[in-house]
Design an enzyme around this catalytic site. Structure first.
Site, PDB file in Angstrom:
ATOM      1  N   GLY A  12      26.266  18.600  60.465  1.00  0.00           N
ATOM      2  CA  GLY A  12      25.375  19.263  59.490  1.00  0.00           C
ATOM      3  C   GLY A  12      24.943  20.756  59.889  1.00  0.00           C
ATOM      4  N   VAL A  14      21.298  19.108  59.237  1.00  0.00           N
ATOM      5  CA  VAL A  14      20.220  18.736  60.374  1.00  0.00           C
ATOM      6  C   VAL A  14      20.894  18.695  61.665  1.00  0.00           C
ATOM      7  CG1 VAL A  14      18.917  16.437  60.570  1.00  0.00           C
ATOM      8  CG2 VAL A  14      18.634  18.272  58.051  1.00  0.00           C
ATOM      9  N   THR A 133      16.968  12.141  55.786  1.00  0.00           N
ATOM     10  CA  THR A 133      15.463  12.012  54.838  1.00  0.00           C
ATOM     11  C   THR A 133      16.204  10.743  54.016  1.00  0.00           C
ATOM     12  OG1 THR A 133      15.049  13.912  54.425  1.00  0.00           O
ATOM     13  CG2 THR A 133      14.139  12.824  52.902  1.00  0.00           C
ATOM     14  N   ALA A 165      13.069  23.596  58.339  1.00  0.00           N
ATOM     15  CA  ALA A 165      13.428  25.147  57.989  1.00  0.00           C
ATOM     16  C   ALA A 165      14.176  25.160  57.804  1.00  0.00           C
ATOM     17  CB  ALA A 165      11.530  25.532  56.714  1.00  0.00           C
ATOM     18  N   LEU A 222       9.295  12.010  52.728  1.00  0.00           N
ATOM     19  CA  LEU A 222       9.379  12.429  51.348  1.00  0.00           C
ATOM     20  C   LEU A 222       8.087  13.514  50.694  1.00  0.00           C
ATOM     21  CD1 LEU A 222      10.840   9.256  49.398  1.00  0.00           C
ATOM     22  CD2 LEU A 222      11.568  11.523  49.935  1.00  0.00           C
ATOM     23  N   ALA A 224       5.952  14.815  52.723  1.00  0.00           N
ATOM     24  CA  ALA A 224       5.207  16.325  53.039  1.00  0.00           C
ATOM     25  C   ALA A 224       6.295  17.725  52.070  1.00  0.00           C
ATOM     26  CB  ALA A 224       6.048  16.584  54.835  1.00  0.00           C
ATOM     27  N   CYS A 277      17.136  19.758  49.690  1.00  0.00           N
ATOM     28  CA  CYS A 277      15.519  18.833  49.865  1.00  0.00           C
ATOM     29  C   CYS A 277      14.568  18.863  49.424  1.00  0.00           C
ATOM     30  CB  CYS A 277      14.643  18.712  51.597  1.00  0.00           C
ATOM     31  SG  CYS A 277      15.498  18.803  53.156  1.00  0.00           S
ATOM     32  N   PHE A 278      14.145  20.033  48.439  1.00  0.00           N
ATOM     33  CA  PHE A 278      12.574  19.849  48.022  1.00  0.00           C
ATOM     34  C   PHE A 278      13.032  18.426  46.738  1.00  0.00           C
ATOM     35  CE2 PHE A 278       9.965  23.774  49.383  1.00  0.00           C
ATOM     36  CZ  PHE A 278       9.970  22.527  50.504  1.00  0.00           C
TER      37      PHE A 278
HETATM   38  C1  UDX Z   1      11.898  21.844  52.770  1.00  0.00           C
HETATM   39  C2  UDX Z   1      10.774  22.222  54.054  1.00  0.00           C
HETATM   40  O1  UDX Z   1       9.888  23.152  54.462  1.00  0.00           O
HETATM   41  C3  UDX Z   1      10.818  20.811  55.447  1.00  0.00           C
HETATM   42  O2  UDX Z   1      10.298  20.797  56.176  1.00  0.00           O
HETATM   43  C4  UDX Z   1      12.413  19.641  55.513  1.00  0.00           C
HETATM   44  O3  UDX Z   1      12.954  19.458  56.535  1.00  0.00           O
HETATM   45  C5  UDX Z   1      13.426  20.542  54.638  1.00  0.00           C
HETATM   46  O4  UDX Z   1      12.491  21.257  53.212  1.00  0.00           O
HETATM   47  P1  UDX Z   1      14.230  23.836  53.666  1.00  0.00           P
HETATM   48  O5  UDX Z   1      14.529  23.228  51.789  1.00  0.00           O
HETATM   49  O6  UDX Z   1      15.167  24.271  54.740  1.00  0.00           O
HETATM   50  O7  UDX Z   1      12.920  23.494  54.258  1.00  0.00           O
HETATM   51  O8  UDX Z   1      13.246  25.430  53.219  1.00  0.00           O
HETATM   52  P2  UDX Z   1      11.783  25.799  52.689  1.00  0.00           P
HETATM   53  O9  UDX Z   1      11.533  27.589  53.489  1.00  0.00           O
HETATM   54  O10 UDX Z   1      11.056  25.249  52.981  1.00  0.00           O
HETATM   55  O11 UDX Z   1      11.461  26.693  51.108  1.00  0.00           O
HETATM   56  C6  UDX Z   1      12.673  25.825  49.864  1.00  0.00           C
HETATM   57  C7  UDX Z   1      12.814  26.572  48.924  1.00  0.00           C
HETATM   58  O12 UDX Z   1      11.016  27.126  48.323  1.00  0.00           O
HETATM   59  C8  UDX Z   1      13.448  27.729  49.177  1.00  0.00           C
HETATM   60  O13 UDX Z   1      14.069  28.215  48.289  1.00  0.00           O
HETATM   61  C9  UDX Z   1      12.025  29.422  49.245  1.00  0.00           C
HETATM   62  O14 UDX Z   1      12.616  30.220  48.849  1.00  0.00           O
HETATM   63  C10 UDX Z   1      11.500  28.395  48.532  1.00  0.00           C
HETATM   64  N1  UDX Z   1      10.350  28.479  48.557  1.00  0.00           N
HETATM   65  C11 UDX Z   1       8.965  28.724  50.160  1.00  0.00           C
HETATM   66  C12 UDX Z   1       9.104  29.777  47.843  1.00  0.00           C
HETATM   67  O15 UDX Z   1       9.728  29.899  45.997  1.00  0.00           O
HETATM   68  N2  UDX Z   1       7.491  29.968  47.786  1.00  0.00           N
HETATM   69  C13 UDX Z   1       7.630  29.580  48.544  1.00  0.00           C
HETATM   70  O16 UDX Z   1       5.964  29.793  48.996  1.00  0.00           O
HETATM   71  C14 UDX Z   1       8.050  29.031  49.807  1.00  0.00           C
HETATM   72  P1  ADP Z   2      22.102  17.358  56.105  1.00  0.00           P
HETATM   73  O1  ADP Z   2      21.896  19.126  54.901  1.00  0.00           O
HETATM   74  O2  ADP Z   2      21.131  16.295  55.652  1.00  0.00           O
HETATM   75  O3  ADP Z   2      23.018  17.561  57.639  1.00  0.00           O
HETATM   76  P2  ADP Z   2      25.454  18.329  56.042  1.00  0.00           P
HETATM   77  O4  ADP Z   2      25.558  17.316  54.254  1.00  0.00           O
HETATM   78  O5  ADP Z   2      24.908  19.427  55.791  1.00  0.00           O
HETATM   79  O6  ADP Z   2      23.768  17.465  55.601  1.00  0.00           O
HETATM   80  O7  ADP Z   2      25.697  17.211  57.052  1.00  0.00           O
HETATM   81  C1  ADP Z   2      25.880  15.736  56.545  1.00  0.00           C
HETATM   82  C2  ADP Z   2      27.704  15.671  57.143  1.00  0.00           C
HETATM   83  O8  ADP Z   2      27.633  14.134  57.719  1.00  0.00           O
HETATM   84  C3  ADP Z   2      28.749  16.164  56.795  1.00  0.00           C
HETATM   85  O9  ADP Z   2      29.479  16.992  57.224  1.00  0.00           O
HETATM   86  C4  ADP Z   2      29.455  14.968  56.631  1.00  0.00           C
HETATM   87  O10 ADP Z   2      31.122  15.274  56.634  1.00  0.00           O
HETATM   88  C5  ADP Z   2      29.699  14.257  57.640  1.00  0.00           C
HETATM   89  N1  ADP Z   2      29.209  12.475  57.270  1.00  0.00           N
HETATM   90  C6  ADP Z   2      28.842  12.014  56.217  1.00  0.00           C
HETATM   91  N2  ADP Z   2      29.487  11.040  56.045  1.00  0.00           N
HETATM   92  C7  ADP Z   2      29.651  10.382  57.932  1.00  0.00           C
HETATM   93  C8  ADP Z   2      29.977   9.470  58.153  1.00  0.00           C
HETATM   94  N3  ADP Z   2      30.526   8.178  57.465  1.00  0.00           N
HETATM   95  N4  ADP Z   2      30.879   9.611  59.365  1.00  0.00           N
HETATM   96  C9  ADP Z   2      30.504  11.136  59.889  1.00  0.00           C
HETATM   97  N5  ADP Z   2      30.439  12.071  58.798  1.00  0.00           N
HETATM   98  C10 ADP Z   2      29.721  11.616  58.044  1.00  0.00           C
END
Ligand code: UDX
Ligand code: ADP
Length: 463
Positions: A12, A14, A133, A165, A222, A224, A277-278
């Site tokens: 996915g 990550v 996470t 991010a 969590l 961070a 995430c958030f």
């Molecule tokens: C976040 C963390 O930044 C990252 O470290 C962690 O691994 C996963 O979660 P992400 O969710 O991908 O990353 O994006 P981020 O840039 O953090 O933005 C999150 C949300 O906050 C977005 O909707 C963004 O538009 C919003 N945001 C961000 C604001 O509204 N204002 C800001 O100043 C910054």
């Molecule tokens: P993230 O943002 O955490 O990377 P995603 O939903 O984008 O989350 O990706 C997670 C992936 O893990 C999905 O593509 C899903 O199909 C896969 N997945 C979930 N459970 C299993 C499993 N048991 N074996 C293999 N893949 C899995």
């Protein structure tokens, strides 16, 4: 142990980018990314690297370089587990939608399935790395499953949370602020930590690689995310006060951000944070605090989510009120659907909730997003289960280009801060719209003076 074979479960947002960068930077390591989702794996293997399933600036070039050399995408999960010395778990951990902890706790069923599968397949000692996470003390659960159902082989569990991010994943992975690796304090645990440190040391300076115990590592991730989200809710709370008092939230953010103790980042007022995430991680933190009876701690962090929900609601309310208290049958164009720019990810995007509110008011929503398909927009709305899929289909349409999307609209709402929106011919857009033509800027992206000069009624968050 020198690592030469890595497997990552979950291809996915990550797992995909992280493994691509490890493979690029460590040509001596064979990296296999596996997923149950055949369609996703096929897309990762698409001959045309522009068709990989995740859009991230710079990612397709890295995949093009490493794929087939030492980076492989496959659905053969068991084979990859069997071969690997290190197994990363990067599966999704959504908020539970049922049972105990519904709406709060992380759903660990995918993690547990992975652990059981690893236990069944592994024939030699393995290092298992939590990348997703997870709630604090998940490693303990994974360890218990592995030790009790395994074939007598030794497992070391490490926590190695990912801080990338979306939209900047490649840069974040290439130049991380820090790499965090948590493991057992035993000799074996420390050896496992060192093996993983050696992998990252191929491109990350030693002073940026932190090692801790497992629980500190899990909780740091969590924390961070909670701190980052808290800054956004703090500035968003003040954006409402700015609107009432005549202060400008951008000016306030700039003034406080120059205090080196506060810093300028993550102070952009917006329609609300989204992303996978958030919200999930804070709910998780709240749930953990409650489960230890720490109600004040739980309430404190929950307020970050309450504020964020309020901000989204407030934005849709402003649109309705400004459009003379009715949006029934009015076309409202959304510029942007992704939760932030430079990603095709829409999980928890504010756009979904604002659209839902406006459709409840019988508005017709037209969406243009440079990277999000119509199928995804509809799926996001259907997921809320507010109304039937058929009814959603009638209320929302999606366009291939922004100019057509804006034709005949009563109002435009900017939901994502895509750079291209700034470059548009706004005069042309204005000419094609109903008058008065409104712009509700949920991202403080556009130039107020220029739009007002054209004739738009322009409103941004916090001013
Ligand atoms: C976040 C963390 O930044 C990252 O470290 C962690 O691994 C996963 O979660 P992400 O969710 O991908 O990353 O994006 P981020 O840039 O953090 O933005 C999150 C949300 O906050 C977005 O909707 C963004 O538009 C919003 N945001 C961000 C604001 O509204 N204002 C800001 O100043 C910054
Ligand atoms: P993230 O943002 O955490 O990377 P995603 O939903 O984008 O989350 O990706 C997670 C992936 O893990 C999905 O593509 C899903 O199909 C896969 N997945 C979930 N459970 C299993 C499993 N048991 N074996 C293999 N893949 C899995």
């Amino acid at each position: 142990m020198k690592i030469t074979k890595i497997c990552c479960i979950g291809a996915g947002y990550v797992g995909g980018p992280t493994m691509a960068v490890i493979a690029q930077k460590c040509p001596h390591i064979k990296v296999t990314v596996v997923d149950l989702n055949e369609e996703r794996i096929a897309a990762w293997n698409d001959e045309n690297v522009d068709n990989i399933p995740i859009y991230e600036p710079g990612l397709s070039a890295i995949v093009a370089e490493a794929r087939g050399r030492n980076l492989f995408f496959s659905t053969a999960v068991e084979q990859a587990i069997d071969e690997a010395q290190v197994i990363f778990i990067s599966v999704n951990t959504p908020t539970k939608t049922y049972g105990k902890g519904k709406g709060m706790a992380a759903d660990l069923k995918y993690i547990e399935l992975c652990a059981r599968q690893i236990a069944r397949v592994a024939k030699d000692n393995k290092i298992v790395v939590e990348k997703s996470t997870l709630p604090v003390r998940t490693a303990e659960a994974i360890k218990s499953i592995l030790d009790n159902t395994g074939n007598g082989v030794e497992f070391q569990i490490l926590s190695n949370p990912e801080f990338l991010a979306e939209g900047t994943a490649v840069t974040d992975l290439l130049h991380p602020d820090r790499i965090l690796i948590g493991g057992d304090t035993t000799v074996e645990g420390q050896k496992a930590i060192q093996s993983l440190v050696d992998v990252y040391a191929n491109w990350v300076p030693a002073d940026k690689i932190l090692t801790t115990n497992v629980w500190s590592s899990e909780l740091s991730k969590l924390t961070a995310n909670a701190f980052l989200a808290q800054r956004i809710s703090s500035i968003n709370a003040l954006s409402e006060l700015c609107e009432k008092t005549g202060a400008d939230v951008n000016e306030v953010a700039r003034a406080i951000g120059m205090d080196s103790r506060i810093g300028p980042k993550f102070l952009k007022a917006s329609v609300g944070f989204g992303g996978s995430c958030f919200q999930k991680d804070i709910l998780n933190l709240v749930y953990i605090a409650k489960s230890y009876g720490l109600n004040e701690v739980a309430d404190y962090w929950e307020q970050v989510i309450i504020m964020n929900d309020h901000q989204k609601k407030r934005f849709s309310n402003t649109i309705v009120q400004t459009l003379y208290n009715t949006v029934a049958d009015k076309k409202i164009t959304f510029l942007g659907w992704a939760f932030k720019k430079d990603t095709n990810d829409t999980r928890e995007s504010a756009a979904i909730y604002v659209a839902d509110d406006l459709i409840n008011e019988q508005a017709k929503i037209a969406v243009y997003d440079p990277k999000v398909s119509r199928k995804k927009v509809l799926a996001d709305l259907d997921y809320l289960e507010t109304r039937t899929a058929e009814s959603n289909m009638k209320s929302i349409s999606s366009y291939e280009d922004a100019y057509t999307a804006c034709e005949g609209a009563h109002a435009i709402a900017v939901l994502t801060e895509w750079d291209e929106f700034v470059q548009y011919d706004w005069q042309k857009i204005y000419d094609s719209m109903h008058k008065p033509a409104f712009v509700f800027d949920g991202r403080n992206l556009l130039d107020k003076a220029a739009l007002e000069q054209i004739g738009f009624v322009y409103q941004a968050i916090g001013s």
